[in-house]
Scaffold this motif. Structure first.
Motif, PDB file in Angstrom:
ATOM      1  N   GLN A 342      33.509  34.545  35.268  1.00  0.00           N
ATOM      2  CA  GLN A 342      33.869  35.827  35.885  1.00  0.00           C
ATOM      3  C   GLN A 342      32.900  36.124  37.025  1.00  0.00           C
ATOM      4  OE1 GLN A 342      33.584  39.951  33.901  1.00  0.00           O
ATOM      5  NE2 GLN A 342      35.701  39.342  33.493  1.00  0.00           N
ATOM      6  N   SER A 344      32.056  38.971  39.727  1.00  0.00           N
ATOM      7  CA  SER A 344      32.310  40.376  40.060  1.00  0.00           C
ATOM      8  C   SER A 344      31.342  40.845  41.140  1.00  0.00           C
ATOM      9  CB  SER A 344      32.164  41.252  38.813  1.00  0.00           C
ATOM     10  OG  SER A 344      30.877  41.130  38.252  1.00  0.00           O
ATOM     11  N   ASN A 352      45.943  47.057  47.061  1.00  0.00           N
ATOM     12  CA  ASN A 352      47.131  46.564  46.338  1.00  0.00           C
ATOM     13  C   ASN A 352      48.060  45.760  47.223  1.00  0.00           C
ATOM     14  OD1 ASN A 352      46.652  47.404  43.704  1.00  0.00           O
ATOM     15  ND2 ASN A 352      47.276  49.496  44.172  1.00  0.00           N
ATOM     16  N   LYS A 355      46.929  42.091  47.476  1.00  0.00           N
ATOM     17  CA  LYS A 355      46.670  41.288  46.280  1.00  0.00           C
ATOM     18  C   LYS A 355      47.614  40.104  46.156  1.00  0.00           C
ATOM     19  CE  LYS A 355      44.512  44.797  43.379  1.00  0.00           C
ATOM     20  NZ  LYS A 355      44.619  45.601  42.143  1.00  0.00           N
ATOM     21  N   LYS A 396      41.164  41.367  39.424  1.00  0.00           N
ATOM     22  CA  LYS A 396      41.146  42.805  39.218  1.00  0.00           C
ATOM     23  C   LYS A 396      40.391  43.441  40.374  1.00  0.00           C
ATOM     24  CE  LYS A 396      41.369  43.179  34.159  1.00  0.00           C
ATOM     25  NZ  LYS A 396      40.664  43.684  32.947  1.00  0.00           N
ATOM     26  N   SER A 397      40.980  44.474  40.964  1.00  0.00           N
ATOM     27  CA  SER A 397      40.323  45.173  42.050  1.00  0.00           C
ATOM     28  C   SER A 397      40.829  46.604  42.066  1.00  0.00           C
ATOM     29  CB  SER A 397      40.579  44.460  43.378  1.00  0.00           C
ATOM     30  OG  SER A 397      39.733  44.980  44.386  1.00  0.00           O
ATOM     31  N   GLU A 400      41.946  49.403  39.756  1.00  0.00           N
ATOM     32  CA  GLU A 400      41.617  49.042  38.367  1.00  0.00           C
ATOM     33  C   GLU A 400      40.111  49.101  38.121  1.00  0.00           C
ATOM     34  OE1 GLU A 400      44.663  45.599  37.230  1.00  0.00           O
ATOM     35  OE2 GLU A 400      43.709  45.294  39.173  1.00  0.00           O
ATOM     36  N   VAL A 401      39.336  48.527  39.041  1.00  0.00           N
ATOM     37  CA  VAL A 401      37.873  48.485  38.912  1.00  0.00           C
ATOM     38  C   VAL A 401      37.256  48.731  40.274  1.00  0.00           C
ATOM     39  CG1 VAL A 401      37.849  46.883  36.968  1.00  0.00           C
ATOM     40  CG2 VAL A 401      37.844  45.986  39.287  1.00  0.00           C
ATOM     41  N   THR A 404      35.493  43.993  43.074  1.00  0.00           N
ATOM     42  CA  THR A 404      36.468  42.942  42.755  1.00  0.00           C
ATOM     43  C   THR A 404      35.955  42.088  41.608  1.00  0.00           C
ATOM     44  OG1 THR A 404      37.134  42.858  45.082  1.00  0.00           O
ATOM     45  CG2 THR A 404      37.766  41.002  43.704  1.00  0.00           C
ATOM     46  N   THR A 407      38.494  36.257  37.500  1.00  0.00           N
ATOM     47  CA  THR A 407      38.287  35.574  36.219  1.00  0.00           C
ATOM     48  C   THR A 407      38.966  34.211  36.275  1.00  0.00           C
ATOM     49  OG1 THR A 407      38.232  37.682  35.024  1.00  0.00           O
ATOM     50  CG2 THR A 407      38.609  35.683  33.724  1.00  0.00           C
TER      51      THR A 407
END
Length: 419
Positions: A342, A344, A352, A355, A396-397, A400-401, A404, A407
């Motif tokens: 992962q 991050s 979005n 993505k 995930k970005s 969501e979090v 960035t 995974t």
């Protein structure tokens, strides 16, 4: 080896004074072993060696001379205190720290041997009232001088030989590294040309994109001939890059195949390597990035190039996404037959609407004002490697979090050495 050699060397002796006073090679062997084996505790060595010497001499008396065990033990047990005292003084004086001062080592060696001999004589006197004459003490001093400097001299000859051998190996390694660097330098010439061509193609492509958008906004007729010529030029430049990359690939492939590079590495070594390399990359961009790592579970050694090709590109992209200050974290965990990586960061994240595009070949969101793209590698490359290894890549970005999170899930059997 010390436990075997010292008792045996103690049985190699001669009589320099034409009487019963003998000189053995047990003490030089023990002294040399203590100097050579720096990581072995000195006092423990003296204790065990003393016991081994006494037992060995008793065994010889029983087998060869048929002596009674008690008599043999009384005759030889003072020798135990000789070796124990020798080792204790060797440790107390900290002889292992004086390797660079041979003269002082020789003097201290003399003192240690004389003191050890006095300890042995004392216990001989206790055991069977053995009296030592002043002339015998004089002989002990002479023998101590001879044996101490003989041992130190031999030890320094060995050090000199090892130093010469190290220098020779270093020269050979340096010459070898120069050849490797020379080969890499040749490839950098081709790579530099490829980078220049890539930047030019990026600018031409960006210009073409702008023109197409202008025609679409203004509802004008497309100048087919002009755009066709521009597209053909881009195709030709891409073909040049392909040829240059083929040359680079061939050169580097030969270099890698000629070298016996280590192919597998622990996960700790891999992450340290990635962090060191990317810390230098961040500094070259004038950014202050804090790197963190987290490793969970027991991991086998992984294939270096497979892991590096994936993680290194993701970490580079995170660095480029961060404006100035930021944090990049690499987490690794093993779950059954899968390993999860992962990556991050706390950068601006990926909107979005982008993505679904970031894994498209040629897509990049990092353009300068004049249309030049960043030096980051496209995520399509990472995705292709992951798919070849039958793995998965997840994103995930925002919203969501924050930042960035990529995974990567890979099957372990594709990353470890086959039995």
């Amino acid at each position: 080896m010390m436990l075997i050699l010292v008792p045996l060397a103690g049985q190699l002796f001669f009589y320099p004074f034409n009487d019963s006073f003998r000189i053995s090679f047990g003490t030089p062997t023990f002294f040399f072993s203590l100097l050579l084996l720096r990581k072995i505790p000195s006092i423990l060595s003296g204790f065990i060696v003393g016991i081994m010497v006494v037992l060995f001499r008793i065994l010889l008396d029983l087998i060869i001379y048929g002596k009674v065990f008690t008599d043999s033990f009384i005759a030889h047990y003072p020798t135990f205190f000789y070796y124990l005292t020798f080792a204790f003084l060797f440790y107390t004086i900290k002889m292992k720290r004086l390797h660079h001062r041979p003269v002082l080592m020789g003097i201290l060696g003399i003192i240690i041997e004389i003191s050890s001999s006095i300890a042995e004589i004392t216990f001989q006197y206790i055991a069977f009232d053995a009296y030592t004459s002043p002339s015998a003490i004089h002989k002990i001093i002479v023998i101590a001088i001879f044996r101490s400097y003989f041992t130190i001299g031999f030890f320094n000859l060995l050090k000199l030989y090892k130093t010469k051998l190290t220098v020779k190996q270093t020269r050979q390694q340096n010459a070898h590294l120069l050849m490797i660097i020379s080969s890499l330098y040749e490839e950098t010439i081709h790579l530099k040309k490829t980078l220049i061509n890539s930047e030019k193609i990026t600018q031409d492509s960006y210009f073409l994109y702008q023109k197409l958008m202008e025609f679409e906004e203004q509802k004008e007729t497309l100048p087919i001939q002009c755009l066709a010529a521009k597209t053909l030029k881009i195709a030709g430049e891409i073909h040049e890059i392909k040829k240059d990359n083929q040359r680079i690939y061939a050169g580097l492939s030969k270099l890698i195949s000629d070298e016996s590079f280590k192919e597998y590495m622990t996960i700790y070594e891999l992450l340290d390597l990635i962090i060191r390399a990317n810390n230098n990359y961040a500094l070259s961009l004038g950014k202050e990035i804090e790197f963190k790592q987290e490793i969970n579970g027991d991991h086998p050694d992984y294939h270096i190039f497979k892991i590096l090709s994936i993680l290194n590109n993701l970490v580079m992209n995170s660095i480029e996404a961060i404006k100035q200050l930021g944090v990049v974290k690499i987490s690794v965990s093993k779950q059954n037959n899968w390993v999860h990586f992962q990556i991050s960061d706390n950068g601006p994240g990926i909107p979005n609407k982008r993505k679904n595009l970031i894994f498209e070949p040629g897509f990049t969101s990092k353009y300068e004002s004049e249309g030049s793209s960043s030096t980051g590698i496209g995520l399509s490359y990472v995705q292709r490697i992951v798919e070849e290894l039958e793995g998965k890549i997840l994103l995930k970005s925002e919203p969501e979090v924050d930042g960035t999170i990529f995974t990567i899930k890979l099957p372990v059997n594709y990353l470890v050495k086959k039995e």
